[in-house]
Design an enzyme around this catalytic site. Sequence first.
Site, short mmCIF file in Angstrom:
data_model
loop_
_atom_site.label_atom_id
_atom_site.label_comp_id
_atom_site.label_asym_id
_atom_site.label_seq_id
_atom_site.Cartn_x
_atom_site.Cartn_y
_atom_site.Cartn_z
N ARG A 35 -2.15 1.39 8.14
CA ARG A 35 -2.71 2.69 7.74
C ARG A 35 -4.18 2.81 8.15
O ARG A 35 -4.64 3.90 8.45
CB ARG A 35 -2.56 2.90 6.24
CG ARG A 35 -1.18 3.36 5.86
CD ARG A 35 -1.09 3.59 4.38
NE ARG A 35 0.10 4.36 4.03
CZ ARG A 35 0.48 4.61 2.79
NH1 ARG A 35 -0.24 4.16 1.77
NH2 ARG A 35 1.55 5.31 2.54
N LYS A 201 18.76 3.82 -4.54
CA LYS A 201 19.33 4.84 -5.44
C LYS A 201 19.67 6.14 -4.75
O LYS A 201 18.86 6.70 -4.01
CB LYS A 201 18.33 5.14 -6.54
CG LYS A 201 18.11 3.97 -7.46
CD LYS A 201 17.19 4.39 -8.59
CE LYS A 201 16.76 3.16 -9.37
NZ LYS A 201 15.36 3.21 -9.75
N GLY A 374 6.58 8.39 0.04
CA GLY A 374 6.90 9.55 -0.79
C GLY A 374 6.63 10.87 -0.09
O GLY A 374 7.40 11.81 -0.21
C1 3PG Z 1 1.70 5.76 -0.92
O1 3PG Z 1 1.46 4.58 -0.64
O2 3PG Z 1 2.87 6.18 -1.06
C2 3PG Z 1 0.56 6.72 -1.03
O3 3PG Z 1 -0.65 6.10 -0.75
C3 3PG Z 1 0.54 7.41 -2.36
O4 3PG Z 1 0.35 6.50 -3.41
P1 3PG Z 1 0.81 6.86 -4.88
O5 3PG Z 1 2.31 6.88 -4.87
O6 3PG Z 1 0.22 5.80 -5.76
O7 3PG Z 1 0.26 8.24 -5.18
#
Ligand code: 3PG
Length: 394
Positions: A35, A201, A374
């Site tokens: 990243r 899941k 996410g």
């Molecule tokens: C991740 O690694 O998915 C992002 O940096 C977001 O992190 P978080 O789920 O803690 O908000």
Amino acid sequence: MKKSIRDFELKGKKVIIRVDFNVPMENGIITDDNRIRESLETIEYAVDHGAKVILLSHLGRIKTEEDKKGHSLKPIADRLQGLITSKVIFVPETRGALVEEKINELKSGEILLLENTRFEDVVDLKESNDDTELGVYWASLGEIFINDAFGTAHRTHASNVGIARNLPSGIGFLIEKELKAFEPLLENPEHPFTIILGGAKVKDKIGVISNLVEKADQILIGGGMAYTFLKATGIEVGSSLVDDSSLDFCKKILEEYDQKIILPIDSVNADEISSNTIPNECFISDIKQGEMGLDIGHNTVKLFGQYLRDSKTILWNGPVGVFEYDNFSSGTEGICQILNDVDANIIIGGGDTVAAVKKLGYEKAMSFLSTGGGAALELLEGKTLPGIAAIDDL
Ligand code: 3PG
């Protein structure tokens, strides 16, 4: 269309860039700096165009003073300095006199990284609740805001949405690349379009299946979630992971799209997840009581290969087995080997899938590896990402 960093005159300006430096760490050591590397293009562009660069990022989830331990961005500043020739200044604060003084001293082409934005969460979750005062304060430190934190774009936090509300804003090159990779899948994929879904899941993937089932030609299901689908067809799956709350969804989607949803025909099983276990591979109807399915079998890899070889667009989200253990990684590796020989646009979305592809050494076989877990999922679910929506339109 959103404004991008290219649309601003950066020379001599204080440019706040929200990056996602939420990298995996063990005992203070960064275990994967992807990243950070993927953020370099935007940072270097700002530096080369004479900006005074102010970087903001979160790391981990912070609720208490205790949580701050091991979550400073100092090791990240050190790694960044190793990757870039410009001077990197780390300020171990998220606000206050020292931050302001260091920003005032900042010269064009220099980079300043503030401390973990989530340290502000210790009081009233200010960062994560998009506290108005905090967004206004951080915005007051700069003149232009560039959001390049794709991995965090599904969050409405002070350090992305809050700053964007208060400054002229654009997206960076990383977000631009992520959108360029995902948007064709959502809008007009080249066919045949095959989706491989895995992971534990079903409930985590319901949104993606619902949003993309019409657009895809096939959805190949592997991983832990496959056993819930199999149970929904009446197959005995021993002690495999079953997400009972998703059985009705599986039955319904299988009924409606029985030609599109392709389930495993064999399975690699064991009675425990351990590197010493010798797994047992069998046809899907022969899983013994007390055994759990932990990977797809070699006949399933062959079956999935028949769909993948003809595909022009492939999206893969979720490993098809417990790839972290060598004895349950042959399905995921088999899929990687097939993708290595396929002439298609291959998009890898999701943290675990990227980790699997890298662990097995097939990064180069893929067209695009997303930096978002996410965020990528929410985009595939058809949701608007607030961190991007908040950016000025062109
Ligand atoms: C991740 O690694 O998915 C992002 O940096 C977001 O992190 P978080 O789920 O803690 O908000």
